[in-house]
Design a protein around this motif. Structure first.
Motif, mmCIF file in Angstrom:
data_model
loop_
_atom_site.group_PDB
_atom_site.id
_atom_site.type_symbol
_atom_site.label_atom_id
_atom_site.label_comp_id
_atom_site.label_asym_id
_atom_site.label_seq_id
_atom_site.Cartn_x
_atom_site.Cartn_y
_atom_site.Cartn_z
ATOM 1 N N VAL A 1 -44.960 -0.346 12.631
ATOM 2 C CA VAL A 1 -45.092 -1.803 12.690
ATOM 3 C C VAL A 1 -44.978 -2.231 14.144
ATOM 4 C CG1 VAL A 1 -44.136 -4.017 11.966
ATOM 5 C CG2 VAL A 1 -44.081 -2.077 10.400
ATOM 6 N N ARG A 2 -45.926 -3.033 14.572
ATOM 7 C CA ARG A 2 -45.871 -3.562 15.935
ATOM 8 C C ARG A 2 -45.848 -5.090 15.872
ATOM 9 N NH1 ARG A 2 -49.365 -5.116 19.921
ATOM 10 N NH2 ARG A 2 -51.200 -4.686 18.643
ATOM 11 N N ALA A 3 -44.867 -5.626 16.568
ATOM 12 C CA ALA A 3 -44.732 -7.084 16.588
ATOM 13 C C ALA A 3 -44.938 -7.575 18.008
ATOM 14 C CB ALA A 3 -43.359 -7.503 16.076
ATOM 15 N N GLU A 4 -45.507 -8.765 18.110
ATOM 16 C CA GLU A 4 -45.753 -9.357 19.423
ATOM 17 C C GLU A 4 -44.982 -10.664 19.563
ATOM 18 O OE1 GLU A 4 -49.938 -9.806 19.951
ATOM 19 O OE2 GLU A 4 -50.296 -7.643 20.105
ATOM 20 N N ASN A 5 -44.617 -10.938 20.794
ATOM 21 C CA ASN A 5 -43.874 -12.156 21.102
ATOM 22 C C ASN A 5 -44.743 -13.018 22.020
ATOM 23 O OD1 ASN A 5 -42.022 -14.129 21.749
ATOM 24 N ND2 ASN A 5 -40.804 -12.815 23.114
ATOM 25 N N ALA A 6 -45.081 -14.219 21.542
ATOM 26 C CA ALA A 6 -45.972 -15.081 22.331
ATOM 27 C C ALA A 6 -45.205 -16.043 23.209
ATOM 28 C CB ALA A 6 -46.878 -15.877 21.385
ATOM 29 N N SER A 7 -43.895 -16.049 23.078
ATOM 30 C CA SER A 7 -43.129 -17.036 23.844
ATOM 31 C C SER A 7 -42.753 -16.482 25.215
ATOM 32 C CB SER A 7 -41.868 -17.422 23.070
ATOM 33 O OG SER A 7 -40.956 -16.361 23.084
ATOM 34 N N ASP A 8 -42.115 -17.339 25.996
ATOM 35 C CA ASP A 8 -41.704 -16.943 27.342
ATOM 36 C C ASP A 8 -40.269 -16.446 27.380
ATOM 37 O OD1 ASP A 8 -44.118 -17.519 28.563
ATOM 38 O OD2 ASP A 8 -43.639 -19.656 28.663
ATOM 39 N N GLU A 9 -39.696 -16.219 26.231
ATOM 40 C CA GLU A 9 -38.310 -15.764 26.192
ATOM 41 C C GLU A 9 -38.216 -14.498 25.360
ATOM 42 O OE1 GLU A 9 -36.050 -18.943 24.642
ATOM 43 O OE2 GLU A 9 -36.324 -20.222 26.415
ATOM 44 N N VAL A 10 -37.227 -13.699 25.712
ATOM 45 C CA VAL A 10 -36.983 -12.486 24.930
ATOM 46 C C VAL A 10 -36.534 -12.906 23.534
ATOM 47 C CG1 VAL A 10 -35.533 -10.449 24.735
ATOM 48 C CG2 VAL A 10 -36.335 -11.196 26.975
ATOM 49 N N THR A 11 -37.071 -12.246 22.555
ATOM 50 C CA THR A 11 -36.649 -12.553 21.194
ATOM 51 C C THR A 11 -36.198 -11.272 20.501
ATOM 52 O OG1 THR A 11 -37.313 -13.549 19.090
ATOM 53 C CG2 THR A 11 -39.001 -12.335 20.273
ATOM 54 N N GLU B 1 -36.262 -5.754 20.022
ATOM 55 C CA GLU B 1 -36.180 -6.757 21.081
ATOM 56 C C GLU B 1 -37.552 -6.835 21.735
ATOM 57 O OE1 GLU B 1 -32.761 -6.551 23.633
ATOM 58 O OE2 GLU B 1 -33.972 -7.145 25.359
ATOM 59 N N ILE B 2 -38.120 -8.008 21.698
ATOM 60 C CA ILE B 2 -39.495 -8.147 22.185
ATOM 61 C C ILE B 2 -39.468 -8.943 23.479
ATOM 62 C CG2 ILE B 2 -41.861 -8.636 21.484
ATOM 63 C CD1 ILE B 2 -40.904 -9.024 18.656
ATOM 64 N N GLU B 3 -40.033 -8.361 24.496
ATOM 65 C CA GLU B 3 -40.086 -9.014 25.800
ATOM 66 C C GLU B 3 -41.004 -10.238 25.726
ATOM 67 O OE1 GLU B 3 -38.472 -8.206 28.660
ATOM 68 O OE2 GLU B 3 -37.368 -6.794 27.394
ATOM 69 N N PRO B 4 -40.818 -11.178 26.650
ATOM 70 C CA PRO B 4 -41.726 -12.346 26.672
ATOM 71 C C PRO B 4 -43.175 -11.895 26.807
ATOM 72 C CG PRO B 4 -39.872 -12.684 28.152
ATOM 73 C CD PRO B 4 -39.790 -11.269 27.686
ATOM 74 N N ARG B 5 -43.987 -12.433 25.947
ATOM 75 C CA ARG B 5 -45.423 -12.105 25.915
ATOM 76 C C ARG B 5 -45.660 -10.593 25.834
ATOM 77 N NH1 ARG B 5 -48.137 -16.764 26.919
ATOM 78 N NH2 ARG B 5 -46.917 -18.420 27.866
ATOM 79 N N GLY B 6 -44.733 -9.912 25.223
ATOM 80 C CA GLY B 6 -44.861 -8.473 25.066
ATOM 81 C C GLY B 6 -44.824 -8.086 23.606
ATOM 82 N N ASP B 7 -44.684 -6.799 23.368
ATOM 83 C CA ASP B 7 -44.624 -6.340 21.995
ATOM 84 C C ASP B 7 -43.555 -5.264 21.859
ATOM 85 O OD1 ASP B 7 -45.809 -4.275 23.286
ATOM 86 O OD2 ASP B 7 -47.547 -4.107 21.981
ATOM 87 N N ALA B 8 -43.239 -4.946 20.641
ATOM 88 C CA ALA B 8 -42.265 -3.904 20.337
ATOM 89 C C ALA B 8 -42.639 -3.328 18.991
ATOM 90 C CB ALA B 8 -40.853 -4.480 20.313
ATOM 91 N N ALA B 9 -42.261 -2.050 18.804
ATOM 92 C CA ALA B 9 -42.674 -1.383 17.573
ATOM 93 C C ALA B 9 -41.454 -0.928 16.787
ATOM 94 C CB ALA B 9 -43.562 -0.192 17.900
ATOM 95 N N ALA B 10 -41.655 -0.799 15.527
ATOM 96 C CA ALA B 10 -40.629 -0.248 14.648
ATOM 97 C C ALA B 10 -41.299 0.840 13.814
ATOM 98 C CB ALA B 10 -40.044 -1.340 13.755
ATOM 99 N N PHE B 11 -40.571 1.917 13.617
ATOM 100 C CA PHE B 11 -41.138 3.054 12.900
ATOM 101 C C PHE B 11 -40.257 3.362 11.694
ATOM 102 C CE2 PHE B 11 -41.413 7.640 12.159
ATOM 103 C CZ PHE B 11 -42.784 7.764 11.938
ATOM 104 N N PHE B 12 -40.891 3.527 10.574
ATOM 105 C CA PHE B 12 -40.163 3.828 9.343
ATOM 106 C C PHE B 12 -40.750 5.108 8.746
ATOM 107 C CE2 PHE B 12 -40.120 -0.741 9.863
ATOM 108 C CZ PHE B 12 -38.805 -1.089 9.615
#
Lengths: 291, 622
Positions: free
Chosen positions: B241-251, B270-281
């Motif tokens: 699963v890959r999630a993206e963060n469109a905001s300017d703040e870490v979420t 933890e998704i960096e501003p305007r970045g992405d992060a993945a989760a693996f199951f």
């Protein structure tokens, strides 16, 4: 007695009608007359003439001056008191009604006059015809006076104006006139008081008004109907209108008072909110009608 | 002045009881007074002193009547036309109904609700001979109404619009608008785009007046951009699963995995501003052959919930079938060894002629390996490996022979070449390739690419541009490693119809030769589609994320298919300040499309003011 209570009548016995000038009455009374008479009050001397009553010769003067002088005494005559009641429709207003208040007032004044052995005449024009009672004397006649007052029902548009003129011209009253009226007339009541301005008549007008006339408590959109003329006025009562009304009333009062003052007519207030005892025992005495 | 809802003028009927009441009110209460002349004097004095007082009695009635008229006009939607132009307008209204328009950042309303209000404002702005066309767009464009000036047609149509879980691709809508604008002689064409501007791709030039009515205000959103479920025979299923963060703040969000409604696993990312992060199951292997319904939720709050949830369907693995096509024997490619490298794979060695026959038959082929054999046309096989030969499509061409090319680099991050060593690779000769600009190079030599991924739509194609027998590669460990990696890579993306755990919304559901197709959408609507003359029944209205239940004449039991938006452009919801149409920049205009200014609020305020004035006058009279 319906009009006046006994206690009040008893308090009236100490009063008497005051006349600023001595009037010539028709009958002997308890009031000193300008005519020399047979009362005990010395008035003057005059030279003895044939036919004079020898009892009135002043022997002391004869002894001192050697001249026959007859003593003259004031003749005691009665005072004519004319009670006039306005029973036009406008008097049927207020609580108690102005008419009832006026009747009680005239009853009190009349009773005082009768006690003083004055001749009392009561006259009241009205829709059903004039009510007139004449030549009442002594307290024994008080009942007749009170009956006449009670019979005087309010109604109609007939005020004091024309009837008063006719009555004065016909009766030519001389004495004291005590009238109870609200003196409200569209043309100005003063215009109709001119007939009483004449020699030999001392006029006292007691103006009977109710507090509601002075300070109306009306409100809302109303049609005000004049009981006498049936004239109506549509008003939306507002503080501004009330102020205007009071101004109009004050102006009317001022003109009435001015007329009366210039014609030596005594104008006295008779507000129905003032107890009759206070009016008779204090106010009328203070204003010089009674003492 | 015009009115939107003429029925609202029925409120004028209130004038009748008002006048009746006024007349009745004139019957005043009679009050006897001893001297009416004093009141008459006072009244005359009052009247004479004020012009206003003379007007007072009818003034109350007039004020009340005027207030009723204003209320009626407000109820009827009275509007004032501010358009002073001479030519009638032809407005082409483009309404964005893509997934990002479901963001709740318009004062508690969604962007789409705000867009709908703007569209209605634009409708109310029509006057005279003006006409409007409404086009809704997401990944496609749909002309919802032809040009019309009838507000009663346009308003209900716009009110009936609903947003969809689809990406925004306004290009088609803009081209449509441009063509309609050109075909409007005698009119002043105007294109109004109501959107948040969160679109993907370059936009065409329109050549007419364009208004960009922007909606939305926030970029506070994170969403699931990718959810990939893979499973090999005999292995545990894996979910990426890959999630993206469109905001300017870490979420920091949680990725929660549910199976049949129960939480079975979760990861915090933890998704960096305007970045992405993945989760693996890594999931437990299903105990039965039944379907498993999975749901991935990106827990937490943002303004767009529509991209925080993805449903997946885990199905039993199906063995893959592959063809090894060659016309002569080789020693480095053995079908059995290939099967051993990828469990679940069944390989059959065929000649090029047999391959053509097999491909034309009913047998579904998942992988095809061409060994020194070039097909005439690119076969419709999802995974293709070309060894010492080139695919007919993809733009690659043989520009000659390269003698002893020297490996200078390889892609250590790509799944195919990862953990492989090619630095001591010796090759006697290789093809000199041309036209590889769009390809991804996996192994490079001094003379060009040696192994590369060639983009061919709908297929994964790997090209090995040399003969392994002319190199020492088959003798090295890198050979079986690269083959195993390549098979895993190529076959991991192979999914037959209906096997995909989750599809992107907008993808069709196709049933071929199985009778009528019945689809029940996540909203509960059921649609049955009869097959066309070619036997295919296609359902294209997969516009909502969620599970669609599919049944056919041949398989009447409902088969769930999962659809989700999974679009990075829709996750990046930050409203764009401008639209770039070719070289033209169209800045967002203030969100006011009312040429006809709707007078409802001013009329209501005025009516209220009149009532207050009337009350004041009335109190003044008391």
């Amino acid at each position: 007695m319906a009009l006046l209570e006994k206690d009040f009548l008893a308090r009236l016995e100490r009063l008497e009608i005051v006349s600023r000038r001595i009037r010539r009455g028709a009958y002997r009374g308890e009031r000193r007359s300008v005519r020399r008479g047979s009362s005990v009050e010395f008035a003057d001397h005059r030279p003895y003439g044939a036919g004079d009553d020898l009892r009135f010769l002043d022997w002391n003067l004869y002894a001192r001056l050697d001249r026959l002088m007859t003593k003259l005494f004031y003749d005691e005559e009665d005072l004519a008191v004319f009670l006039v009641l306005d029973r036009s429709q406008s008097m049927d207003f207020g609580t108690p009604t102005k008419a009832l208040y006026a009747k009680r007032l005239l009853a009190a004044v009349g009773y005082i006059a009768l006690l003083g052995m004055n001749r009392v005449h009561f006259w009241s024009p009205g829709e059903g015809g004039e009510i007139e009672v004449r030549n009442l004397r002594s307290s024994g006649s008080a009942e007749r006076l009170f009956d006449a007052l009670e019979r005087a029902e309010v109604g109609g548009s007939s005020g004091l104006d024309d009837p008063l003129r006719r009555w004065v011209n016909t009766r030519r009253p001389r004495g004291v006139l005590v009238a109870a009226s609200d003196l409200l007339h569209p043309d100005g009541a003063w215009e109709h008081l001119r007939p009483v301005v004449r020699g030999g008549l001392e006029s006292h007008f007691i103006r009977v008004l109710s507090p509601e006339e002075e300070h109306p408590t009306l409100e809302g959109d109303l049609r005000l109907v004049d009981g006498e003329t049936n004239a109506s006025v549509d008003v939306s009562v507002s503080p501004g209108l009330l102020r205007r009304y009071e101004a109009a009333r004050t102006d009317y009062d001022r003109r009435l008072e001015s007329f009366c003052r210039s014609r030596q007519i005594s104008l006295m207030p008779g507000l129905t909110s003032v107890p009759l005892e206070e009016l008779v025992l204090e106010i009328l005495r203070r204003r010089g009608l009674l003492r | 002045m015009s009115v939107l809802f003429p029925l609202g003028m029925a409120a004028l009927a209130a004038l009748v009881p008002l006048i009746v009441l006024y007349i009745l009110k004139q019957k005043r209460v009679e009050v006897p007074v001893p001297a009416a002349f004093l009141w008459q004097n006072a009244l005359e004095d009052l009247r004479a002193s004020s012009l206003f007082q003379r007007l007072r009695t009818p003034l109350l009635l007039l004020l009340q009547a005027l207030a009723i008229v204003l209320f009626a006009l407000a109820a009827a939607g009275a509007s004032l036309n501010l358009d002073i132009g001479d030519d009638p307008r032809r407005v082409i209204l483009l309404v964005d109904r893509s997934g990002s328009m479901q963001a709740f950042d318009e004062n508690g309303k969604t962007r789409f609700e705000a867009a709908r209000e703007l569209a209605l404002d634009a409708v109310s702005g029509l006057s005279g001979a003006d006409e409007m066309m409404v086009i809704g767009f997401d990944r496609n464009a749909e002309v919802l109404s032809a040009f019309t000036g009838d507000e009663s047609t346009l308003a209900p149509l716009i009110e009936g619009l609903r947003p969809r879980d689809l990406p925004s691709r306004p290009q088609e809508a803009l081209r449509l608008a441009a063509s309609f604008a050109k075909a409007s002689p005698g009119f002043e064409p105007e294109v109004i785009v109501i959107s948040d501007g969160a679109v993907e791709g370059k936009l065409p030039v329109l050549g007419c007046q364009v208004t960009y009515a922007r909606v939305g205000s926030s970029a506070n959103n994170a969403g699931i951009a990718e959810a990939k479920l893979t499973q090999m025979p005999g292995e545990r299923p894996q979910l990426f699963v890959r999630a993206e963060n469109a905001s300017d703040e870490v979420t920091i969000r949680s990725v929660v995995l549910r199976r049949d409604g129960r939480i079975i696993d979760a990861r915090e990312i933890e998704i960096e501003p305007r970045g992405d992060a993945a989760a693996f199951f890594e999931l437990e292997e299903p105990e039965t052959t039944d379907l498993v319904l999975l749901e991935v939720v990106l827990d937490g709050e943002d303004v767009l919930p529509a991209d925080d949830r993805v449903r997946l369907v885990l199905r039993p693995t199906v063995p893959r079938f592959g063809l090894l096509v060659r016309d002569g024997p080789t020693i480095y490619l053995d079908p059995r060894k290939l099967e051993a490298l990828h469990p679940g794979l069944a390989m059959v060695e065929v000649t090029s002629a047999e391959a053509a026959t097999t491909l034309a038959g009913d047998q579904a082929v998942d992988l095809i390996v061409y060994d020194s054999v070039s097909p005439e046309t690119t076969p419709d096989v999802p995974a293709q490996l070309y060894i010492n030969t080139l695919p007919p499509e993809g733009g690659l061409s043989d520009a000659g022979v390269v003698e002893f090319p020297i490996v200078i680099d390889w892609d250590r991050t790509h799944p195919i070449t990862t953990r492989c060593q090619f630095d001591d690779l010796l090759i006697t000769s290789a093809m000199k390739l041309a036209g590889f600009e769009r390809s991804r190079l996996l192994i490079e030599t001094t003379d060009g690419p040696l192994v590369l991924l060639t983009p061919i739509p709908g297929r994964e194609v790997v090209v090995v541009a040399f003969d392994p027998s002319a190199s020492n590669l088959p003798l090295k460990l890198a050979w079986p490693l690269m083959l195993a990696n390549g098979l895993d890579y190529l076959l991991s993306g192979v999914e037959r119809d209906g096997e995909t755990p989750v599809q992107r919304t907008g993808s069709p559901i196709v049933a071929e030769g199985v009778g009528p197709l019945t689809v029940r959408t996540p909203d509960g609507e059921e649609t049955t589609i009869e097959p066309a003359h070619d036997g295919r029944a296609v359902f294209t209205d997969t516009v909502r994320s969620g599970l669609y239940e599919v049944s056919t004449g041949a398989a009447p039991d409902p088969d769930p298919r999962a659809f989700a938006m999974l679009d990075s452009a829709e996750i990046a919801i930050e409203p764009r300040p401008e639209l770039v149409l070719g070289g033209d920049r169209v800045e967002a205009s203030p969100a006011n499309l009312q040429r006809n200014v709707l007078l409802r609020d001013p009329l209501l305020l005025l009516a209220l003011g009149l009532l207050l004035l009337e009350w004041g006058v009335w109190c003044g009279r008391r």
